[in-house]
Design an enzyme around this catalytic site. Structure first.
Site, PDB file in Angstrom:
ATOM      1  N   SER A 134      32.036  35.790  43.340  1.00  0.00           N
ATOM      2  CA  SER A 134      32.542  34.816  44.305  1.00  0.00           C
ATOM      3  C   SER A 134      33.528  35.445  45.273  1.00  0.00           C
ATOM      4  O   SER A 134      34.263  36.388  44.911  1.00  0.00           O
ATOM      5  CB  SER A 134      33.229  33.686  43.538  1.00  0.00           C
ATOM      6  OG  SER A 134      34.063  32.956  44.395  1.00  0.00           O
ATOM      7  N   TYR A 159      39.376  30.761  37.841  1.00  0.00           N
ATOM      8  CA  TYR A 159      37.976  30.911  38.255  1.00  0.00           C
ATOM      9  C   TYR A 159      37.757  32.324  38.817  1.00  0.00           C
ATOM     10  O   TYR A 159      36.832  33.043  38.405  1.00  0.00           O
ATOM     11  CB  TYR A 159      37.628  29.854  39.307  1.00  0.00           C
ATOM     12  CG  TYR A 159      36.289  30.059  39.965  1.00  0.00           C
ATOM     13  CD1 TYR A 159      35.112  29.971  39.220  1.00  0.00           C
ATOM     14  CD2 TYR A 159      36.182  30.346  41.328  1.00  0.00           C
ATOM     15  CE1 TYR A 159      33.870  30.171  39.823  1.00  0.00           C
ATOM     16  CE2 TYR A 159      34.956  30.539  41.935  1.00  0.00           C
ATOM     17  CZ  TYR A 159      33.806  30.449  41.179  1.00  0.00           C
ATOM     18  OH  TYR A 159      32.582  30.648  41.769  1.00  0.00           O
TER      19      TYR A 159
HETATM   20  N1  NAD Z   1      28.395  27.165  45.770  1.00  0.00           N
HETATM   21  C1  NAD Z   1      29.314  28.035  46.161  1.00  0.00           C
HETATM   22  O1  NAD Z   1      29.953  27.876  47.200  1.00  0.00           O
HETATM   23  C2  NAD Z   1      29.586  29.286  45.355  1.00  0.00           C
HETATM   24  C3  NAD Z   1      30.459  30.227  45.897  1.00  0.00           C
HETATM   25  C4  NAD Z   1      30.741  31.379  45.171  1.00  0.00           C
HETATM   26  C5  NAD Z   1      30.133  31.587  43.948  1.00  0.00           C
HETATM   27  N2  NAD Z   1      29.297  30.642  43.435  1.00  0.00           N
HETATM   28  C6  NAD Z   1      28.689  30.903  42.128  1.00  0.00           C
HETATM   29  O2  NAD Z   1      27.281  30.772  42.249  1.00  0.00           O
HETATM   30  C7  NAD Z   1      26.735  30.281  41.027  1.00  0.00           C
HETATM   31  C8  NAD Z   1      25.938  29.014  41.289  1.00  0.00           C
HETATM   32  O3  NAD Z   1      26.805  28.063  41.884  1.00  0.00           O
HETATM   33  P1  NAD Z   1      26.338  26.605  42.311  1.00  0.00           P
HETATM   34  O4  NAD Z   1      27.106  26.244  43.532  1.00  0.00           O
HETATM   35  O5  NAD Z   1      24.859  26.544  42.319  1.00  0.00           O
HETATM   36  O6  NAD Z   1      26.950  25.781  41.101  1.00  0.00           O
HETATM   37  P2  NAD Z   1      26.296  24.630  40.185  1.00  0.00           P
HETATM   38  O7  NAD Z   1      27.421  24.104  39.353  1.00  0.00           O
HETATM   39  O8  NAD Z   1      25.538  23.680  41.028  1.00  0.00           O
HETATM   40  O9  NAD Z   1      25.275  25.441  39.297  1.00  0.00           O
HETATM   41  C9  NAD Z   1      25.600  26.018  38.048  1.00  0.00           C
HETATM   42  C10 NAD Z   1      24.627  25.472  37.020  1.00  0.00           C
HETATM   43  O10 NAD Z   1      24.890  26.145  35.800  1.00  0.00           O
HETATM   44  C11 NAD Z   1      24.889  25.216  34.744  1.00  0.00           C
HETATM   45  N3  NAD Z   1      25.782  25.738  33.710  1.00  0.00           N
HETATM   46  C12 NAD Z   1      27.129  25.839  33.745  1.00  0.00           C
HETATM   47  N4  NAD Z   1      27.596  26.379  32.610  1.00  0.00           N
HETATM   48  C13 NAD Z   1      26.515  26.637  31.840  1.00  0.00           C
HETATM   49  C14 NAD Z   1      26.340  27.200  30.552  1.00  0.00           C
HETATM   50  N5  NAD Z   1      27.381  27.584  29.815  1.00  0.00           N
HETATM   51  N6  NAD Z   1      25.082  27.332  30.058  1.00  0.00           N
HETATM   52  C15 NAD Z   1      23.999  26.930  30.789  1.00  0.00           C
HETATM   53  N7  NAD Z   1      24.116  26.377  32.018  1.00  0.00           N
HETATM   54  C16 NAD Z   1      25.356  26.238  32.538  1.00  0.00           C
HETATM   55  C17 NAD Z   1      25.357  23.904  35.328  1.00  0.00           C
HETATM   56  O11 NAD Z   1      24.874  22.780  34.629  1.00  0.00           O
HETATM   57  C18 NAD Z   1      24.812  23.975  36.754  1.00  0.00           C
HETATM   58  O12 NAD Z   1      23.574  23.299  36.871  1.00  0.00           O
HETATM   59  C19 NAD Z   1      27.932  30.083  40.094  1.00  0.00           C
HETATM   60  O13 NAD Z   1      28.080  31.243  39.331  1.00  0.00           O
HETATM   61  C20 NAD Z   1      29.094  29.939  41.040  1.00  0.00           C
HETATM   62  O14 NAD Z   1      30.301  30.316  40.420  1.00  0.00           O
HETATM   63  C21 NAD Z   1      28.997  29.499  44.124  1.00  0.00           C
END
Ligand code: NAD
Length: 339
Positions: A134, A159
């Site tokens: 991130s 985080y």
């Molecule tokens: N969306 C953003 O702006 C952003 C920015 C930087 C990094 N990220 C990273 O990208 C990745 C995806 O983000 P996103 O926005 O799609 O988030 P999201 O929360 O929509 O997707 C994460 C998914 O993982 C599942 N999950 C969480 N913990 C779990 C576990 N222990 N076991 C199994 N499933 C689990 C959740 O149910 C969810 O559906 C994450 O790692 C997030 O930290 C996202």
């Protein structure tokens, strides 16, 4: 090439994971995807089910496993059953502010879950491990644009600390056990069916209810907003072309930071153009300017030159175009009368 590959995608019902899963299933032949998601209730679970339904409706070679990556037993079974060529870890407890409320969930999913995957890949080697890091790892970095060469030793939220720890663990497992990995630092990802905890989505919910939205740091923030298709394009290219070295890190961001106020006015305009807000809606009257939130950073700005150099791509969807697509989806999903 991705054709014929056996792929594990964690967090497949999440925002980014669902887009990635659908894109690969639609575009590549002979791929088999196993998707894991625990469907936790951090935000509206019906949105996760909606994304899963969309994946299943493609009728492709996709196996869904509802489960938690912080449990070793489940992963043991998954990795014993299938031999994966590529593992993409997108499962995580996301969100900066929530890490002050429920830190345990970050340690469970982002540290223990991540470590479990590394251990599985140590026992069952894969060609390439790709994982989400991130932009938050840059903390209060003042040098812009943010480069993966910059020192990132000062995370300002748990985080961010978990994401930086993932990068360190990936490095160690690459060094010790030759697990080739690519960490991707995503910058504020947005789009249709996105995450309701993120500003563009929660602002929309509030404005449509006639409530005020809180503008942190009195609007003096800049964010590199990145449209979800651009993020997915980056991931797919990296999956398709493979790792450039054994251990890799890239930014995927728009390299065009937007002023927070400009973002709010652009969102307001898109909501009006799509009939979700009345033309004469008083946007300024629905803003409350407040101080910075703990854990937040004033600016994010991605240096995407290495991604462009190595994979010939950098995100470029303009904010207005991406927000317009979000508003159209919102209207369809929540119904015509949502405005
Ligand atoms: N969306 C953003 O702006 C952003 C920015 C930087 C990094 N990220 C990273 O990208 C990745 C995806 O983000 P996103 O926005 O799609 O988030 P999201 O929360 O929509 O997707 C994460 C998914 O993982 C599942 N999950 C969480 N913990 C779990 C576990 N222990 N076991 C199994 N499933 C689990 C959740 O149910 C969810 O559906 C994450 O790692 C997030 O930290 C996202």
């Amino acid at each position: 090439m991705l054709n014929e590959k056996n792929i594990l995608i964690t967090g497949c019902c999440g925002f980014i994971g669902s887009y990635l899963t659908m894109r690969i299933l639609k575009e590549y032949n002979g791929v088999h995807i196993v998707g894991i998601d625990d469907m936790n209730a951090y935000y509206d679970v019906s949105l996760k089910k909606y994304r899963l339904d969309k994946i299943l409706s493609l009728n492709k070679d996709f196996t869904f496993i509802k489960g938690d990556i912080s449990g070793r037993e489940l992963l043991d079974k998954v990795f014993s059953k299938d031999r994966f060529d590529i593992v993409v870890n997108l499962a995580a407890q996301a969100g900066v502010r929530y890490s002050l409320e429920d830190p345990d969930s970050y340690i469970r999913s982002n540290i223990i879950g991540f470590f479990n995957l590394l251990e599985e890949m140590r026992a069952h080697p894969v060609e390439h491990f790709i994982y989400a890091s991130s932009s938050s790892v840059y903390g209060g970095n003042e040098k812009i644009p943010f480069s993966t060469q910059d020192r990132v030793d000062h995370p300002v939220s748990l985080y961010a600390a978990t994401k930086k720890s993932d990068e360190l663990m990936a490095y160690t497992y690459c060094h010790l056990f030759k697990i080739k990995s690519t960490g991707l630092r995503f910058f504020t990802v947005y789009g249709p069916a996105g995450r309701p905890d993120m500003a563009y989505f929660s602002f929309t919910n509030k404005l449509l209810k006639g409530e005020k939205i809180k503008i942190f740091n009195h609007g003096h923030c800049k964010r590199d907003f990145t449209y979800v298709d651009d993020i997915v394009e980056g991931i797919v290219r990296i999956m398709d072309q493979g790792p450039k070295q054994d251990y890799n890190l890239y930014n995927i961001g728009n390299d065009h930071p937007e002023d927070l106020m400009n973002f709010v006015y652009t969102l307001g305009r898109c909501l009006k153009e799509n009939g979700l807000l009345e033309e004469d809606f008083d946007l300024d009257g629905h803003m409350e300017l407040t101080d910075m939130q703990p854990g937040d950073v004033p600016v994010t700005y991605a240096d995407t030159a290495p991604l462009k150099k190595d994979y010939g791509f950098k995100p470029d969807t303009p904010l207005a175009a991406g927000l317009d697509r979000f508003c159209k989806w919102y209207k369809e999903y929540y119904g015509k009368d949502s405005g």
